[in-house]
Design a protein around this motif. Structure first.
Motif, PDB file in Angstrom:
ATOM      1  N   THR A   5       8.995  60.019-102.455  1.00  0.00           N
ATOM      2  CA  THR A   5       9.311  59.777-104.193  1.00  0.00           C
ATOM      3  C   THR A   5      10.979  60.128-104.521  1.00  0.00           C
ATOM      4  N   ILE A   6      10.593  58.077-104.674  1.00  0.00           N
ATOM      5  CA  ILE A   6      12.411  58.701-105.937  1.00  0.00           C
ATOM      6  C   ILE A   6      12.740  58.276-107.009  1.00  0.00           C
ATOM      7  N   PRO A   7      12.943  59.041-107.433  1.00  0.00           N
ATOM      8  CA  PRO A   7      13.621  59.415-109.287  1.00  0.00           C
ATOM      9  C   PRO A   7      13.065  57.588-109.978  1.00  0.00           C
ATOM     10  N   GLU A   8      13.094  56.859-109.371  1.00  0.00           N
ATOM     11  CA  GLU A   8      12.733  55.179-109.892  1.00  0.00           C
ATOM     12  C   GLU A   8      11.416  55.443-110.247  1.00  0.00           C
ATOM     13  N   ASP A   9      10.497  56.559-109.175  1.00  0.00           N
ATOM     14  CA  ASP A   9       9.210  55.901-109.297  1.00  0.00           C
ATOM     15  C   ASP A   9       8.431  56.625-110.810  1.00  0.00           C
ATOM     16  N   SER A  43      16.171  70.021 -99.740  1.00  0.00           N
ATOM     17  CA  SER A  43      16.224  70.857 -98.753  1.00  0.00           C
ATOM     18  C   SER A  43      14.413  70.991 -98.338  1.00  0.00           C
ATOM     19  N   ASP A  44      14.809  71.824 -96.885  1.00  0.00           N
ATOM     20  CA  ASP A  44      13.765  71.763 -96.258  1.00  0.00           C
ATOM     21  C   ASP A  44      12.018  73.091 -97.289  1.00  0.00           C
ATOM     22  N   THR A  45      12.738  73.806 -98.398  1.00  0.00           N
ATOM     23  CA  THR A  45      12.436  74.968 -98.455  1.00  0.00           C
ATOM     24  C   THR A  45      12.092  74.350-100.303  1.00  0.00           C
ATOM     25  N   ALA A  46      11.959  73.224-100.506  1.00  0.00           N
ATOM     26  CA  ALA A  46      12.269  72.939-102.278  1.00  0.00           C
ATOM     27  C   ALA A  46      10.932  72.171-102.018  1.00  0.00           C
ATOM     28  N   PRO A  47      10.459  72.180-103.208  1.00  0.00           N
ATOM     29  CA  PRO A  47       9.213  71.425-103.717  1.00  0.00           C
ATOM     30  C   PRO A  47       9.346  69.698-103.079  1.00  0.00           C
ATOM     31  N   PHE A  48       8.151  69.398-103.002  1.00  0.00           N
ATOM     32  CA  PHE A  48       8.337  67.857-102.775  1.00  0.00           C
ATOM     33  C   PHE A  48       7.150  67.093-102.891  1.00  0.00           C
ATOM     34  N   TRP A  49       7.903  65.606-103.434  1.00  0.00           N
ATOM     35  CA  TRP A  49       7.070  64.417-103.821  1.00  0.00           C
ATOM     36  C   TRP A  49       6.971  62.990-102.475  1.00  0.00           C
ATOM     37  N   ILE A  50       5.520  63.039-102.720  1.00  0.00           N
ATOM     38  CA  ILE A  50       5.320  62.014-101.261  1.00  0.00           C
ATOM     39  C   ILE A  50       4.740  60.561-102.500  1.00  0.00           C
ATOM     40  N   THR A  51       5.255  59.807-102.307  1.00  0.00           N
ATOM     41  CA  THR A  51       4.193  58.823-103.118  1.00  0.00           C
ATOM     42  C   THR A  51       3.165  57.198-102.030  1.00  0.00           C
ATOM     43  N   ASP A  52       2.383  57.117-102.708  1.00  0.00           N
ATOM     44  CA  ASP A  52       1.981  56.442-101.720  1.00  0.00           C
ATOM     45  C   ASP A  52       1.607  54.880-102.560  1.00  0.00           C
ATOM     46  N   ASP A  53       2.336  53.318-101.513  1.00  0.00           N
ATOM     47  CA  ASP A  53       3.195  52.381-102.257  1.00  0.00           C
ATOM     48  C   ASP A  53       2.723  51.171-101.969  1.00  0.00           C
ATOM     49  N   ASP A  54       1.819  50.795-102.572  1.00  0.00           N
ATOM     50  CA  ASP A  54       1.637  49.132-101.848  1.00  0.00           C
ATOM     51  C   ASP A  54       1.770  47.753-103.284  1.00  0.00           C
ATOM     52  N   ARG A  55       3.251  48.259-102.570  1.00  0.00           N
ATOM     53  CA  ARG A  55       3.742  46.774-104.165  1.00  0.00           C
ATOM     54  C   ARG A  55       4.584  47.693-105.329  1.00  0.00           C
ATOM     55  N   GLU A  56       3.872  49.267-105.514  1.00  0.00           N
ATOM     56  CA  GLU A  56       3.657  49.184-106.898  1.00  0.00           C
ATOM     57  C   GLU A  56       3.795  51.225-106.286  1.00  0.00           C
ATOM     58  N   VAL A  58       0.616  54.117-106.124  1.00  0.00           N
ATOM     59  CA  VAL A  58      -0.621  53.218-106.588  1.00  0.00           C
ATOM     60  C   VAL A  58      -1.055  55.355-106.029  1.00  0.00           C
ATOM     61  N   GLY A  59      -0.196  55.977-105.828  1.00  0.00           N
ATOM     62  CA  GLY A  59      -0.542  57.766-105.401  1.00  0.00           C
ATOM     63  C   GLY A  59       0.380  58.489-105.391  1.00  0.00           C
ATOM     64  N   VAL A  60       0.111  59.875-105.930  1.00  0.00           N
ATOM     65  CA  VAL A  60       1.273  61.012-105.359  1.00  0.00           C
ATOM     66  C   VAL A  60       1.041  62.473-104.667  1.00  0.00           C
ATOM     67  N   ALA A  61       1.498  62.971-104.548  1.00  0.00           N
ATOM     68  CA  ALA A  61       1.331  64.278-103.758  1.00  0.00           C
ATOM     69  C   ALA A  61       2.548  64.823-104.511  1.00  0.00           C
ATOM     70  N   TYR A  62       2.536  66.065-104.768  1.00  0.00           N
ATOM     71  CA  TYR A  62       3.703  67.077-104.907  1.00  0.00           C
ATOM     72  C   TYR A  62       3.111  68.915-104.645  1.00  0.00           C
ATOM     73  N   CYS A  63       4.241  69.171-103.732  1.00  0.00           N
ATOM     74  CA  CYS A  63       3.337  70.452-102.892  1.00  0.00           C
ATOM     75  C   CYS A  63       4.595  71.394-103.275  1.00  0.00           C
ATOM     76  N   GLU A  64       4.692  72.524-103.687  1.00  0.00           N
ATOM     77  CA  GLU A  64       5.511  73.506-103.702  1.00  0.00           C
ATOM     78  C   GLU A  64       5.495  74.669-102.338  1.00  0.00           C
ATOM     79  N   PRO A  65       6.244  75.307-102.092  1.00  0.00           N
ATOM     80  CA  PRO A  65       6.057  76.667-101.208  1.00  0.00           C
ATOM     81  C   PRO A  65       5.829  77.824-101.821  1.00  0.00           C
TER      82      PRO A  65
END
Length: 157
Positions: A5-9, A43-56, A58-65
């Motif tokens: 995920t990027i800030p523009e999302d 960082s490898d220990t920081a929370p992270f966001w992942i985005t499913d992108d279908d030209r925009e 359409v999905g998101v996941a957030y995971c944290e230690p």
């Protein structure tokens, strides 16, 4: 395409969360703050966001230690836009998160959800993805609304 995920999302992901109907306005604002704050870290220990992108997005996941654990993570959020659900996107996104955690040395992934009847489909999703119900805390969120914790071992080191 699944990607970091990027800030523009942010705007599109807040709209996605709103479309699910699972977030009150205060929850959407909290989500916006979480996105803004955590996307500034890397960082490898920081929370992270992942985005499913279908030209925009359409999905998101957030995971944290999980604090004070040995490589245990918590999936705090996974959502697919309602008009893209039922296409296997949630399963692919969850699998992507699991793979990313294994690369980071993640040992276990926990998922917490509500025990309300309207979230039975969500709980079934986790079971189909290989998670086991590990715990149920009665009346956690509110009277009659249990917290259900699912667990999956990623690396049995």
């Amino acid at each position: 395409m699944i990607r970091p995920t990027i800030p523009e999302d942010t705007t599109a992901l807040i709209a996605l969360a709103d479309a699910t109907g699972l977030f009150p306005p205060s929850g959407l604002e909290l989500l916006r703050q979480m996105l803004t704050n955590s996307l500034a870290k890397d960082s490898d220990t920081a929370p992270f966001w992942i985005t499913d992108d279908d030209r925009e997005p359409v999905g998101v996941a957030y995971c944290e230690p999980e604090r004070m654990t040995d490589s245990t993570w918590n999936l705090q959020l996974i959502a697919i836009h309602p008009n893209r659900q039922g296409q296997g996107r949630g399963r692919k996104l969850l699998h992507y998160v699991e793979q990313a955690l294994m690369v980071r040395g993640g040992r276990m992934l926990l998922v917490e959800t509500s025990g309300l009847p309207e979230l039975e489909r969500t709980r079934g999703f986790y079971l189909k993805c290989g998670y086991e119900e590990e715990a149920r805390i009665r009346d956690f969120y509110a009277t009659g609304d249990d917290k259900v914790v699912f667990r999956k071992v990623l690396n049995a080191n």
